[in-house]
Write a protein that holds these residues in place. Structure first.
Motif, PDB file in Angstrom:
ATOM      1  N   SER A 101       0.843  -1.187   0.000  1.00 22.45           N
ATOM      2  CA  SER A 101       0.000   0.000   0.000  1.00 22.45           C
ATOM      3  C   SER A 101       0.879   1.237   0.000  1.00 22.45           C
ATOM      4  CB  SER A 101      -0.899  -0.013   1.240  1.00 22.45           C
ATOM      5  OG  SER A 101      -1.627   1.182   1.334  1.00 22.45           O
ATOM      6  N   GLU A 102       0.342   2.314  -0.538  1.00 19.71           N
ATOM      7  CA  GLU A 102       1.051   3.594  -0.508  1.00 19.71           C
ATOM      8  C   GLU A 102       0.994   4.214   0.880  1.00 19.71           C
ATOM      9  OE1 GLU A 102       2.799   4.971  -3.026  1.00 19.71           O
ATOM     10  OE2 GLU A 102       2.387   3.152  -4.176  1.00 19.71           O
ATOM     11  N   GLN A 103      -0.077   3.902   1.627  1.00 18.59           N
ATOM     12  CA  GLN A 103      -0.221   4.443   2.976  1.00 18.59           C
ATOM     13  C   GLN A 103       0.726   3.733   3.918  1.00 18.59           C
ATOM     14  OE1 GLN A 103      -4.339   3.715   3.828  1.00 18.59           O
ATOM     15  NE2 GLN A 103      -4.905   5.809   3.238  1.00 18.59           N
ATOM     16  N   ARG A 104       1.284   4.497   4.853  1.00 17.20           N
ATOM     17  CA  ARG A 104       2.187   3.944   5.859  1.00 17.20           C
ATOM     18  C   ARG A 104       1.665   4.331   7.231  1.00 17.20           C
ATOM     19  NH1 ARG A 104       4.384   0.708   2.526  1.00 17.20           N
ATOM     20  NH2 ARG A 104       6.002   1.444   1.155  1.00 17.20           N
ATOM     21  N   VAL A 105       1.988   3.516   8.236  1.00 11.13           N
ATOM     22  CA  VAL A 105       1.588   3.799   9.606  1.00 11.13           C
ATOM     23  C   VAL A 105       2.767   3.434  10.506  1.00 11.13           C
ATOM     24  CG1 VAL A 105       0.546   1.527  10.033  1.00 11.13           C
ATOM     25  CG2 VAL A 105      -0.244   3.493  11.311  1.00 11.13           C
ATOM     26  N   GLU A 106       2.925   4.200  11.573  1.00 11.49           N
ATOM     27  CA  GLU A 106       3.967   3.884  12.546  1.00 11.49           C
ATOM     28  C   GLU A 106       3.394   2.899  13.550  1.00 11.49           C
ATOM     29  OE1 GLU A 106       6.879   6.007  15.807  1.00 11.49           O
ATOM     30  OE2 GLU A 106       6.052   7.203  14.170  1.00 11.49           O
ATOM     31  N   TRP A 107       4.061   1.764  13.707  1.00  5.63           N
ATOM     32  CA  TRP A 107       3.587   0.707  14.586  1.00  5.63           C
ATOM     33  C   TRP A 107       4.148   0.903  15.985  1.00  5.63           C
ATOM     34  CZ3 TRP A 107      -0.410  -2.161  14.373  1.00  5.63           C
ATOM     35  CH2 TRP A 107      -0.534  -3.324  15.105  1.00  5.63           C
ATOM     36  N   GLU A 108       3.721   0.072  16.930  1.00  2.22           N
ATOM     37  CA  GLU A 108       4.112   0.169  18.333  1.00  2.22           C
ATOM     38  C   GLU A 108       5.614   0.021  18.540  1.00  2.22           C
ATOM     39  OE1 GLU A 108       1.815  -3.086  19.675  1.00  2.22           O
ATOM     40  OE2 GLU A 108      -0.079  -1.994  19.539  1.00  2.22           O
ATOM     41  N   ASP A 109       6.306  -0.667  17.629  1.00  2.60           N
ATOM     42  CA  ASP A 109       7.747  -0.863  17.777  1.00  2.60           C
ATOM     43  C   ASP A 109       8.564   0.300  17.222  1.00  2.60           C
ATOM     44  OD1 ASP A 109       7.425  -1.223  15.063  1.00  2.60           O
ATOM     45  OD2 ASP A 109       8.181  -3.271  15.022  1.00  2.60           O
ATOM     46  N   GLY A 110       7.899   1.335  16.693  1.00  3.53           N
ATOM     47  CA  GLY A 110       8.579   2.516  16.183  1.00  3.53           C
ATOM     48  C   GLY A 110       8.872   2.463  14.701  1.00  3.53           C
ATOM     49  N   ASN A 111       8.691   1.320  14.056  1.00  7.16           N
ATOM     50  CA  ASN A 111       8.922   1.197  12.617  1.00  7.16           C
ATOM     51  C   ASN A 111       7.669   1.575  11.846  1.00  7.16           C
ATOM     52  OD1 ASN A 111      11.543   0.203  13.012  1.00  7.16           O
ATOM     53  ND2 ASN A 111      10.784  -1.879  13.246  1.00  7.16           N
ATOM     54  N   THR A 112       7.850   1.972  10.585  1.00  9.24           N
ATOM     55  CA  THR A 112       6.705   2.275   9.729  1.00  9.24           C
ATOM     56  C   THR A 112       6.483   1.112   8.774  1.00  9.24           C
ATOM     57  OG1 THR A 112       8.102   3.446   8.155  1.00  9.24           O
ATOM     58  CG2 THR A 112       7.025   4.767   9.854  1.00  9.24           C
ATOM     59  N   TYR A 113       5.210   0.759   8.582  1.00  3.91           N
ATOM     60  CA  TYR A 113       4.828  -0.356   7.730  1.00  3.91           C
ATOM     61  C   TYR A 113       3.700   0.091   6.811  1.00  3.91           C
ATOM     62  CZ  TYR A 113       7.256  -3.091  11.302  1.00  3.91           C
ATOM     63  OH  TYR A 113       8.189  -3.580  12.166  1.00  3.91           O
ATOM     64  N   PRO A 114       3.547  -0.591   5.653  1.00  6.14           N
ATOM     65  CA  PRO A 114       2.376  -0.312   4.823  1.00  6.14           C
ATOM     66  C   PRO A 114       1.110  -0.744   5.561  1.00  6.14           C
ATOM     67  CG  PRO A 114       3.852  -1.920   3.767  1.00  6.14           C
ATOM     68  CD  PRO A 114       4.443  -1.563   5.059  1.00  6.14           C
ATOM     69  N   VAL A 115       0.030   0.007   5.375  1.00  5.33           N
ATOM     70  CA  VAL A 115      -1.221  -0.307   6.051  1.00  5.33           C
ATOM     71  C   VAL A 115      -2.303  -0.562   5.009  1.00  5.33           C
ATOM     72  CG1 VAL A 115      -1.890   2.118   6.337  1.00  5.33           C
ATOM     73  CG2 VAL A 115      -2.854   0.406   7.824  1.00  5.33           C
ATOM     74  N   VAL A 116      -3.054  -1.646   5.210  1.00  6.22           N
ATOM     75  CA  VAL A 116      -4.174  -2.007   4.336  1.00  6.22           C
ATOM     76  C   VAL A 116      -5.438  -1.959   5.185  1.00  6.22           C
ATOM     77  CG1 VAL A 116      -5.186  -3.802   2.891  1.00  6.22           C
ATOM     78  CG2 VAL A 116      -2.704  -3.472   2.909  1.00  6.22           C
ATOM     79  N   ASP A 117      -6.392  -1.114   4.801  1.00  6.00           N
ATOM     80  CA  ASP A 117      -7.657  -1.017   5.522  1.00  6.00           C
ATOM     81  C   ASP A 117      -8.607  -2.094   5.016  1.00  6.00           C
ATOM     82  OD1 ASP A 117      -7.057   1.154   7.176  1.00  6.00           O
ATOM     83  OD2 ASP A 117      -7.464   2.568   5.569  1.00  6.00           O
ATOM     84  N   VAL A 118      -9.193  -2.852   5.950  1.00  5.29           N
ATOM     85  CA  VAL A 118     -10.164  -3.883   5.600  1.00  5.29           C
ATOM     86  C   VAL A 118     -11.493  -3.547   6.266  1.00  5.29           C
ATOM     87  CG1 VAL A 118      -8.451  -5.690   5.245  1.00  5.29           C
ATOM     88  CG2 VAL A 118      -9.404  -5.359   7.503  1.00  5.29           C
ATOM     89  N   GLU A 119     -12.585  -3.978   5.653  1.00  4.55           N
ATOM     90  CA  GLU A 119     -13.913  -3.676   6.168  1.00  4.55           C
ATOM     91  C   GLU A 119     -14.267  -4.535   7.380  1.00  4.55           C
ATOM     92  OE1 GLU A 119     -15.953  -1.243   5.148  1.00  4.55           O
ATOM     93  OE2 GLU A 119     -14.408  -0.628   3.728  1.00  4.55           O
TER      94      GLU A 119
END
Length: 88
Positions: free
Chosen positions: A31-49
């Motif tokens: 995904s183009e969207q990224r989110v910062e996770w609890e461990d401090g790293n950024t990962y791609p995020v996929v929104d699901v319904e």
């Protein structure tokens, strides 16, 4: 395994929009969207319904609505034959 024919597996965050929870797992999805996770790293995020956190089958909150619009709890025993008495 043959080189260059398998998709790249990477850590991805799946975010359940209905349940408000997120899961970090490995996937080939990107995904183009990224989110910062609890461990401090950024990962791609996929929104699901819907996911196991919000699906009625997993949460036990399922209900059956009949054609008259009445809501019947899913814990009620269902009869295969109206002439057969099912005891709890």
């Amino acid at each position: 395994m043959k080189p260059r024919i398998h998709p790249v597996s990477r850590p991805v965050v799946f975010r359940d929009r209905a349940g408000g929870v997120a899961f970090l797992t490995r996937s080939t999805a990107d995904s183009e969207q990224r989110v910062e996770w609890e461990d401090g790293n950024t990962y791609p995020v996929v929104d699901v319904e819907i996911s196991s956190a919000s699906h009625p089958f997993y949460t036990g909150a399922g209900r059956v609505v009949d054609t008259a619009g009445r809501v019947e709890p899913s814990e009620m025993p269902h009869r295969a034959d109206p002439g057969v008495l099912i005891r709890p």
